[in-house]
Design a protein around this motif. Structure first.
Motif, PDB file in Angstrom:
ATOM      1  N   GLY A 192       0.812  -0.931   0.022  1.00  0.00           N
ATOM      2  CA  GLY A 192       0.328   0.020  -0.117  1.00  0.00           C
ATOM      3  C   GLY A 192       0.710   1.386  -0.012  1.00  0.00           C
ATOM      4  N   CYS A 193       2.150   0.680  -0.101  1.00  0.00           N
ATOM      5  CA  CYS A 193       3.182   2.077  -0.113  1.00  0.00           C
ATOM      6  C   CYS A 193       3.605   2.081  -1.503  1.00  0.00           C
ATOM      7  N   VAL A 194       3.507   3.710  -2.375  1.00  0.00           N
ATOM      8  CA  VAL A 194       4.889   3.443  -3.309  1.00  0.00           C
ATOM      9  C   VAL A 194       5.189   4.704  -3.846  1.00  0.00           C
ATOM     10  N   LYS A 195       6.499   4.178  -4.343  1.00  0.00           N
ATOM     11  CA  LYS A 195       7.483   5.447  -4.561  1.00  0.00           C
ATOM     12  C   LYS A 195       6.827   6.092  -5.847  1.00  0.00           C
ATOM     13  N   ILE A 196       7.233   7.431  -5.892  1.00  0.00           N
ATOM     14  CA  ILE A 196       7.023   8.322  -6.353  1.00  0.00           C
ATOM     15  C   ILE A 196       7.587   9.009  -7.299  1.00  0.00           C
ATOM     16  N   THR A 197       8.255   8.900  -8.863  1.00  0.00           N
ATOM     17  CA  THR A 197       9.207   9.844  -9.287  1.00  0.00           C
ATOM     18  C   THR A 197       9.319  10.334 -10.171  1.00  0.00           C
ATOM     19  N   PRO A 198       8.233  11.805 -10.134  1.00  0.00           N
ATOM     20  CA  PRO A 198       7.740  12.742 -11.197  1.00  0.00           C
ATOM     21  C   PRO A 198       8.581  12.332 -12.713  1.00  0.00           C
ATOM     22  N   CYS A 199      10.165  12.915 -12.674  1.00  0.00           N
ATOM     23  CA  CYS A 199      10.607  12.661 -13.336  1.00  0.00           C
ATOM     24  C   CYS A 199      10.258  11.039 -14.197  1.00  0.00           C
ATOM     25  N   HIS A 200       9.987  10.270 -13.645  1.00  0.00           N
ATOM     26  CA  HIS A 200      10.619   8.940 -15.090  1.00  0.00           C
ATOM     27  C   HIS A 200       9.159   7.775 -14.727  1.00  0.00           C
ATOM     28  N   ASP A 201       8.470   8.417 -14.681  1.00  0.00           N
ATOM     29  CA  ASP A 201       6.893   7.520 -14.590  1.00  0.00           C
ATOM     30  C   ASP A 201       5.689   8.298 -15.187  1.00  0.00           C
ATOM     31  N   PRO A 202       5.055   8.038 -15.693  1.00  0.00           N
ATOM     32  CA  PRO A 202       3.672   9.621 -16.060  1.00  0.00           C
ATOM     33  C   PRO A 202       2.470   9.220 -15.128  1.00  0.00           C
ATOM     34  N   ASN A 203       2.214   8.393 -13.979  1.00  0.00           N
ATOM     35  CA  ASN A 203       1.779   8.694 -12.928  1.00  0.00           C
ATOM     36  C   ASN A 203       2.535   9.546 -11.786  1.00  0.00           C
ATOM     37  N   ASP A 204       3.521   8.801 -11.795  1.00  0.00           N
ATOM     38  CA  ASP A 204       4.135   9.803 -10.902  1.00  0.00           C
ATOM     39  C   ASP A 204       4.161  11.278 -11.471  1.00  0.00           C
ATOM     40  N   PHE A 205       4.677  11.552 -12.064  1.00  0.00           N
ATOM     41  CA  PHE A 205       4.669  12.857 -12.867  1.00  0.00           C
ATOM     42  C   PHE A 205       3.164  13.514 -12.722  1.00  0.00           C
ATOM     43  N   GLU A 206       2.175  12.706 -12.792  1.00  0.00           N
ATOM     44  CA  GLU A 206       0.464  13.732 -12.094  1.00  0.00           C
ATOM     45  C   GLU A 206       0.720  13.716 -10.864  1.00  0.00           C
ATOM     46  N   VAL A 207       0.853  12.673 -10.206  1.00  0.00           N
ATOM     47  CA  VAL A 207       1.019  12.203  -8.470  1.00  0.00           C
ATOM     48  C   VAL A 207       1.545  13.529  -8.277  1.00  0.00           C
ATOM     49  N   GLY A 208       2.791  14.004  -8.549  1.00  0.00           N
ATOM     50  CA  GLY A 208       4.175  15.348  -8.793  1.00  0.00           C
ATOM     51  C   GLY A 208       3.470  16.673  -8.715  1.00  0.00           C
ATOM     52  N   GLN A 209       2.377  17.224 -10.096  1.00  0.00           N
ATOM     53  CA  GLN A 209       1.791  17.685 -10.124  1.00  0.00           C
ATOM     54  C   GLN A 209       0.938  18.210  -9.061  1.00  0.00           C
ATOM     55  N   ARG A 210       0.287  17.418  -8.631  1.00  0.00           N
ATOM     56  CA  ARG A 210      -0.682  17.670  -7.836  1.00  0.00           C
ATOM     57  C   ARG A 210      -0.523  18.029  -6.051  1.00  0.00           C
ATOM     58  N   HIS A 211       0.692  17.495  -6.046  1.00  0.00           N
ATOM     59  CA  HIS A 211       1.226  18.059  -4.781  1.00  0.00           C
ATOM     60  C   HIS A 211       2.595  18.624  -4.746  1.00  0.00           C
ATOM     61  N   ASN A 212       2.753  19.071  -5.793  1.00  0.00           N
ATOM     62  CA  ASN A 212       4.138  20.491  -6.567  1.00  0.00           C
ATOM     63  C   ASN A 212       5.392  19.525  -5.455  1.00  0.00           C
ATOM     64  N   LEU A 213       5.861  18.795  -6.116  1.00  0.00           N
ATOM     65  CA  LEU A 213       6.686  18.007  -5.323  1.00  0.00           C
ATOM     66  C   LEU A 213       7.976  18.388  -6.463  1.00  0.00           C
ATOM     67  N   GLU A 214       9.354  18.086  -6.292  1.00  0.00           N
ATOM     68  CA  GLU A 214      10.198  18.171  -7.204  1.00  0.00           C
ATOM     69  C   GLU A 214      10.560  17.406  -8.336  1.00  0.00           C
ATOM     70  N   GLN A 215      11.677  18.442  -8.833  1.00  0.00           N
ATOM     71  CA  GLN A 215      11.826  16.698 -10.495  1.00  0.00           C
ATOM     72  C   GLN A 215      12.960  16.515  -9.600  1.00  0.00           C
ATOM     73  N   VAL A 216      13.421  15.379 -10.266  1.00  0.00           N
ATOM     74  CA  VAL A 216      14.452  15.301 -10.141  1.00  0.00           C
ATOM     75  C   VAL A 216      14.900  14.205 -11.284  1.00  0.00           C
ATOM     76  N   LEU A 217      15.721  14.794 -12.287  1.00  0.00           N
ATOM     77  CA  LEU A 217      15.786  14.167 -13.796  1.00  0.00           C
ATOM     78  C   LEU A 217      17.356  13.025 -13.285  1.00  0.00           C
ATOM     79  N   ILE A 218      17.402  12.274 -13.365  1.00  0.00           N
ATOM     80  CA  ILE A 218      18.564  11.346 -12.724  1.00  0.00           C
ATOM     81  C   ILE A 218      18.926   9.901 -14.393  1.00  0.00           C
ATOM     82  N   MET A 219      18.245  10.185 -15.015  1.00  0.00           N
ATOM     83  CA  MET A 219      18.936   9.780 -16.678  1.00  0.00           C
ATOM     84  C   MET A 219      19.483  10.936 -18.113  1.00  0.00           C
TER      85      MET A 219
END
Length: 873
Positions: free
Chosen positions: A270-297
């Motif tokens: 029930g816990c999910v890691k959020i990687t806004p720069c490398h997953d389309p669903n995580d990107f949307e979550v990041g947008q909703r929560h104003n998360l930092e974006q860290v590009l790692i590739m």
């Protein structure tokens, strides 16, 4: 009239005939107000390509439809062309440069693009010449290329219009990135397949606590870009942790624990890691929560912003990270897991979702009309089941990423100002920024997705955005023929483009065909080595044989197995037509094609069959049932015309009655000529060559009028009557074959029927085709029928003296030997089925097979005993 050579050689005919069509201008469609237009645009093959079976299948279907409509007196336009194929072509030219020890960067963009154009001019026409070898009757005077001046103008106009309407924008979003091709890909360019992988379960320590959260991931290297851990807001297990932080393992970065309904609280922990720069669903979550974006590739999928892992390939980094997690006690467990992985459609490299500044088309507004015209039936898919495939995709469509990091293609018409940051999008090349008028501007280096220009193909090829006469007359087009594998790539985009820019559907029918598979049903591929070169098939068997093989095996929407043996069979069919035509020509003394006033029963039968055939084939082609139509023509030519009617005419052709001889010639010629017309769209070369040798009035078969008769060839009573006679002849021949009676044996034939007039007029046919001696017709059976072989049909009973068919003593001995052999076989089956060990161990299907064999052996014994009894009687 001219004499046909003894043997049909496609190599001597096909190029000669094609050149004749070209010289006659028969492929060129004219804007004729007296005719209805019928338009097909070819799915433009890649300029890099060579003809493969998929092309041959697709183009044969289109050519059949175009030739059919041309003969139906439509102004039939088939627009040919090729696609610049951005990624594929650039890769080809870069490979050539590597052979010279160069890269595109050594040349610079301008020189590199020049090299690509040179390569296109040298090699790009190969597939077009191959299409000509196949017999494609394209209007070569209207040949288009997706980067020619006309198409380029359309692309520029569309980009600017959509940008001005806010339907094209530039933004940072998750896109599919191919590290091999080093370019962005649209969703439709990613092919998903299930692959075996792993789930790595990792501990994420909660800050200032002894607790930890367990996260499962299939891509542990992406944890370097994690900026949150998410739980479901209604998950009571973690409610007290929402708003707190955990420590990202190995990186020691604090990341928040957030609540988001995206999380499935029933899946895993029930816990999910959020990687806004490398997953389309995580990107949307990041947008909703104003998360930092860290590009790692980076563009080559090497690690950046990852500390000690920087510079590693993504898979190398995965191994190192898993090893470090294990050593530092963060790895809970590893479990095998099969999951869907996206791969580049061009090179099959696993794509990487990354955030990137790209150009996008806003799809939701454009999708509305594209969905409506399919749902209301303005555009129909054949088969209809593909309608749902299309609408499901369109209803869930994402914005289309249209920028590609290439040099070959339509360069994006956007210029950036270094002084004020404004983007100028223009139809003309600007000299200054439209906002601040600075001359310090530079053009976006990216090009448009190849499918952007292909989406405009139905109207750009006709001259849009200019209001050309061709566009006015031939648009909208009629049928789009394509495989189900590019419904999303191409069909959907043409539909919304047509509705947006023309305010009209681009075509009314989408005819979907399946893929060509090998004889075992496998997809053809280089790795399996099971590909078949259509040019080799043409070389060996002729283009007509290949085309007819593809047509007779075609069922809309379904995959087709390709058998080389069927090409050989279709070559034999071509030889059958050729030999039949030679027979007709050798017996012709007439020079005009017209039916006689007096028709015999067999004439009315074949003409009725021809009339029904023409009506049925027309109906089949109108419903895009090419396979059904082709098979009906095959059966008519092989069985009705060659095996029956030609044989039926021989007594008249060889007789002394001149009127009967001429009448037989006239019907032979009439039926052959119109059958060639029906066959022409499928097998154009041999039909044209034969037609040119027959008496005719017009210039070429390709522009002859399609057969349509009304009631003039309808002889239902006579046709039905002759079918009775044919049924009787077939039954006699079948019985003789079962008894191994040679053709030289000609016994008396007694026919018992109340249709004595019909059968009486056909005595000669029983003598010639059923190998009968004296033919006696009555309404009562002959005497001594016990010693006769009987044959029964719906309308007659026939008797032949056994002694006149076979040597009775030899036949008895033969049957006795067969009976002895059958009894031995049955004894073996009975013993096996009585064996309890066999019954206990053998699979059920094996036991059932043995029981079926025993039953067949018993039936054979009974039949042989009955035959022996009759012979003894």
């Amino acid at each position: 009239m001219k004499e046909l050579p003894k043997v049909y050689d496609p190599k001597l005919v096909e190029k000669k005939i094609y050149d004749m069509w070209i010289e006659g201008g028969y492929f060129h469609a004219h804007r004729d107000p007296e005719k209805k237009p019928f338009t097909i645009v070819i799915p433009p093959p890649n300029v890099t390509g060579q003809l493969h079976l998929g092309h041959a299948f697709d183009e044969t279907i289109q050519d059949v439809l175009i030739r059919y409509k041309r003969m139906r007196v439509f102004s039939a336009l088939w627009v040919p062309g090729t696609d610049h194929a951005g990624i594929a072509t650039q890769i080809k030219v870069e490979e050539k440069l590597r052979e010279e020890g160069l890269t595109r960067f050594d040349l610079g963009r301008e020189k590199f693009v020049e090299r690509v154009w040179e390569w296109k001019e040298k090699y790009g026409g190969l597939i077009l010449e191959q299409l000509k070898s196949l017999g494609c009757s394209c209007d070569w005077e209207r040949l288009r290329f997706t980067m020619d001046e006309i198409c380029a103008k359309a692309v520029l106009e569309v980009f600017v219009r959509l940008y001005e309407k806010g339907l094209i924008y530039k933004g940072s979003r998750i896109i599919n990135w191919c590290p091999q091709c080093t370019t962005a890909l649209s969703d439709a360019e990613v092919e998903h397949e299930d692959r075996d992988g792993n789930f790595w379960h990792i501990r994420y320590p909660v800050k200032d606590s002894d607790e930890y959260l367990v996260i499962a991931t299939t891509r542990p290297e992406t944890m370097l870009g994690d900026t949150a851990v998410a739980v479901h807001p209604e998950d009571e297990r973690y409610a007290y942790l929402i708003g707190k932080h955990c420590i990202l393992p190995l990186v020691n970065r604090e990341i928040p624990i957030i609540a988001d309904e995206y999380v499935d609280k029933e899946f895993g922990t029930g816990c999910v890691k959020i990687t806004p720069c490398h997953d389309p669903n995580d990107f949307e979550v990041g947008q909703r929560h104003n998360l930092e974006q860290v590009l790692i590739m980076d563009e080559n999928a090497r690690i950046i912003n990852g500390g000690k892992y920087n510079g590693m390939d993504r898979y190398e980094a995965r191994k190192a990270i898993v090893s470090d997690l294990e050593q530092q006690g963060y790895l809970v467990k590893t479990e095998a897991h099969s999951h869907s992985v996206g791969a580049c459609y061009r090179c099959s490299t696993t794509v990487e979702p990354i955030t990137s500044e790209q150009w996008f088309v806003r799809m939701k507004p454009l999708a509305k009309e594209a969905i409506r015209v399919v749902e209301d039936g303005t555009i129909k898919f054949v088969p209809e089941r593909f309608t749902k495939v299309y609408t499901n995709w369109m209803e869930n469509v994402h914005d289309w990423c249209i920028s590609r990091q290439l040099w070959w293609g339509h360069q994006i018409p956007a210029w950036y100002c270094d002084d004020c940051g404004h983007i100028t999008v223009s139809r003309e090349i600007p000299t200054e920024c439209e906002a601040c008028h600075s001359s310090n501007i530079w053009r976006d280096p990216d090009v448009l997705d190849t499918w952007f220009s292909s989406a405009l193909w139905p109207f750009s090829t006709l001259g849009w955005p200019e209001k050309t006469e061709d566009l006015e007359y031939f648009y909208p087009t009629d049928v789009l023929v394509t495989g189900y594998d590019i419904i999303f790539f191409w069909v959907a985009r043409m539909i919304f483009s047509g509705m947006e820019h023309m305010k009209e559907h681009p075509f009314h029918t989408v005819l979907i065909h399946g893929l060509i598979r090998d004889s075992q049903g496998r997809k053809m591929s280089k790795s399996l080595g099971n590909g078949i070169d259509p040019m080799e098939m043409i070389e060996r068997f002729g283009a007509d044989a290949l085309r007819f093989n593809l047509c007779t095996g075609n069922s809309p929407g379904n995959d087709m197995r390709f058998y080389v043996e069927r090409c050989e069979a279709m070559r034999n069919f071509a030889n059958k037509i050729w030999n039949a035509s030679r027979f007709v020509l050798m017996n012709l003394t007439i020079d005009k094609n017209e039916l006689p006033e007096k028709l015999e029963l067999e004439d009315k039968w074949i003409l009725s069959k021809l009339g029904r055939l023409a009506a049925e084939v027309t109906a089949n082609l109108d419903k895009y049932e090419l396979g059904i139509a082709a098979n009906k023509i095959y059966d008519f030519i092989w069985d009705s015309y060659c095996d029956w009617y030609i044989e039926l005419t021989k007594p008249r052709l060889n007789g002394e009655d001149q009127e009967a001889k001429i009448n037989a010639q006239k019907v032979l010629l009439f039926v052959l000529t119109d059958t060639l017309k029906l066959l022409h769209p499928f097998m154009p070369f041999i039909t044209e060559e034969i037609w040119q040798a027959l008496p005719h009035d017009g210039e070429a078969l390709i522009i002859e009028q399609w057969p349509a008769y009304g009631d003039e060839l309808s002889f239902p009573e006579e046709g039905a009557a002759f079918e009775m006679v044919m049924d009787a002849i077939r039954a006699i021949r079948s019985t003789r074959a079962e008894m191994n009676v040679p053709a030289a044996k000609r016994p008396r034939l007694y026919i018992v029927t109340d249709k004595d007039k019909i059968f009486g007029n056909c005595r000669a046919y029983f003598s010639k085709l059923a190998y009968a001696g004296e033919v006696l017709i009555s309404d009562v059976p002959p005497e001594n029928i016990e010693g006769m072989v009987s044959v029964v049909t719906d309308e007659a009973r026939m008797f032949m003296p056994m002694a006149e068919l076979v040597d009775l003593e030899k036949e008895r001995e033969r049957i006795k030997k067969e009976l002895e052999k059958a009894k031995k076989e049955l004894d073996g089956q009975v013993k096996k089925l009585s064996n309890q060990a066999f019954l206990a161990k053998a699979p059920e299907h094996v036991i059932n097979t043995e029981r079926e064999r025993a039953a067949k052996a018993q039936a054979l014994i009974e039949n042989l005993q009955e035959s022996l009894k009759k012979l003894s009687g």
